[in-house]
Design a protein around this motif. Structure first.
Motif, mmCIF file in Angstrom:
data_model
loop_
_atom_site.group_PDB
_atom_site.id
_atom_site.type_symbol
_atom_site.label_atom_id
_atom_site.label_comp_id
_atom_site.label_asym_id
_atom_site.label_seq_id
_atom_site.Cartn_x
_atom_site.Cartn_y
_atom_site.Cartn_z
ATOM 1 N N SER A 1 0.946 0.545 -8.848
ATOM 2 C CA SER A 1 1.466 0.648 -7.483
ATOM 3 C C SER A 1 2.209 -0.634 -7.148
ATOM 4 N N ALA A 2 3.252 -0.489 -6.362
ATOM 5 C CA ALA A 2 4.121 -1.630 -6.075
ATOM 6 C C ALA A 2 4.741 -1.466 -4.697
ATOM 7 N N GLY A 3 4.943 -2.573 -4.024
ATOM 8 C CA GLY A 3 5.693 -2.572 -2.774
ATOM 9 C C GLY A 3 7.162 -2.779 -3.115
ATOM 10 N N ASN B 1 5.416 2.409 -3.536
ATOM 11 C CA ASN B 1 6.108 2.834 -4.739
ATOM 12 C C ASN B 1 5.238 2.633 -5.976
ATOM 13 N N VAL B 2 5.744 3.076 -7.115
ATOM 14 C CA VAL B 2 5.064 2.783 -8.386
ATOM 15 C C VAL B 2 6.100 2.251 -9.366
ATOM 16 N N GLN C 1 5.013 -10.613 4.097
ATOM 17 C CA GLN C 1 5.140 -9.372 3.335
ATOM 18 C C GLN C 1 4.342 -9.430 2.036
ATOM 19 N N LEU C 2 4.413 -10.541 1.333
ATOM 20 C CA LEU C 2 3.654 -10.658 0.083
ATOM 21 C C LEU C 2 2.155 -10.599 0.378
ATOM 22 N N HIS C 3 1.754 -11.188 1.479
ATOM 23 C CA HIS C 3 0.349 -11.119 1.873
ATOM 24 C C HIS C 3 -0.040 -9.657 2.122
ATOM 25 N N GLY D 1 -3.616 -3.966 -2.063
ATOM 26 C CA GLY D 1 -4.082 -3.799 -3.436
ATOM 27 C C GLY D 1 -2.958 -3.493 -4.396
ATOM 28 N N GLU D 2 -1.724 -3.748 -3.973
ATOM 29 C CA GLU D 2 -0.587 -3.503 -4.864
ATOM 30 C C GLU D 2 -0.355 -4.767 -5.687
#
Ligand SMILES: CC(C)(COP(=O)(O)OP(=O)(O)OC[C@H]1O[C@@H](n2cnc3c(N)ncnc32)[C@H](O)[C@@H]1OP(=O)(O)O)[C@@H](O)C(=O)NCCC(=O)NCCS
Length: 189
Positions: A76-78, A65-66, A102-104, A110-111
């Motif tokens: 960019s974002a998860g 996502n963004v 998940q954070l890893h 690169g988000e």
């Protein structure tokens, strides 16, 4: 802490993860049409599972996502969603292990951001999440509503594109002319 293994799920395991998530929310098993509506959100590599004795016991996923941030850049974002641990395996550290993995993963992609809409907000602060914005839904009963007498009449309607931070073609230039952003604590932060 229970012994468990956390790993990305294969595509053939996505439906099972969806069922687990639904059960964690006390929803009935899905129908094929439910899965057909939701399966597109399951991105290979982004769906994680926690296994206890070889059985899927918890799952989280994120989507690519963004997010527009103050200043107008889009990063960019998860987008984290479908968080669930089977009721017979809760409070044993499965969510903690899934969130950590998940954070890893989000970092490895690169988000710079991970974000979520939490139904249970108190859960996520310990993993580093915080309140970034507020939203409010307003329902208007049209039979009890009317335009203000001083609302302008006439004019024309213009379709605008979504904000494009890169080109500077930003709705922010037009919006102040047509709406008032409230000051105070309810203003999105
Ligand atoms: C919420 C849920 C995912 C937690 O999973 P879990 O594996 O039990 O979580 P963990 O064992 O890793 O617990 C992590 C921490 O969060 C806390 N926690 C877990 N669920 C919580 C809840 N509902 N409210 C507040 N704190 C909670 C735990 O007490 C623990 O804190 P501690 O380490 O200080 O004791 C699981 O209970 C679940 O699937 N619930 C139903 C579905 C749901 O609510 N999904 C989230 C929607 S936003």
């Amino acid at each position: 802490m229970t012994q468990h293994e956390v790993r990305p799920l294969t595509e053939s395991e996505f439906r099972e993860a969806y069922e687990l998530f639904r059960r964690a929310l006390l929803e009935p098993p899905s129908k094929d049409e439910d899965w057909a509506r939701n399966s597109g959100r399951y991105e290979p590599g982004r769906v994680l599972g926690a296994f206890v004795d070889g059985e899927l016991a918890g799952t989280v996923m994120s989507t690519t996502n963004v997010l527009a941030v103050p200043g107008g850049r889009r990063l960019s974002a998860g987008a984290v969603t479908a968080v669930g641990v089977r009721a017979d395996h809760t409070r044993r550290g499965l969510l903690t292990a899934l969130m950590r993995a998940q954070l890893h993963d989000v970092g490895q992609r690169g988000e710079p951001l991970a974000m979520l809409h939490a139904s249970e907000a108190v859960i996520y602060e310990r993993f580093g999440y915080g309140v970034a914005t507020r939203a409010r839904n307003v329902e208007l009963a049209r039979v009890r509503a009317a335009f203000r007498a001083d609302a302008p009449l006439g004019g024309r309607v213009r379709l605008v594109e979504s904000p494009k931070a890169e080109t500077g073609d930003d709705l922010a230039d037009d919006l102040p002319a047509v709406c008032v952003v409230p000051a105070g604590p309810d203003r999105p932060g």
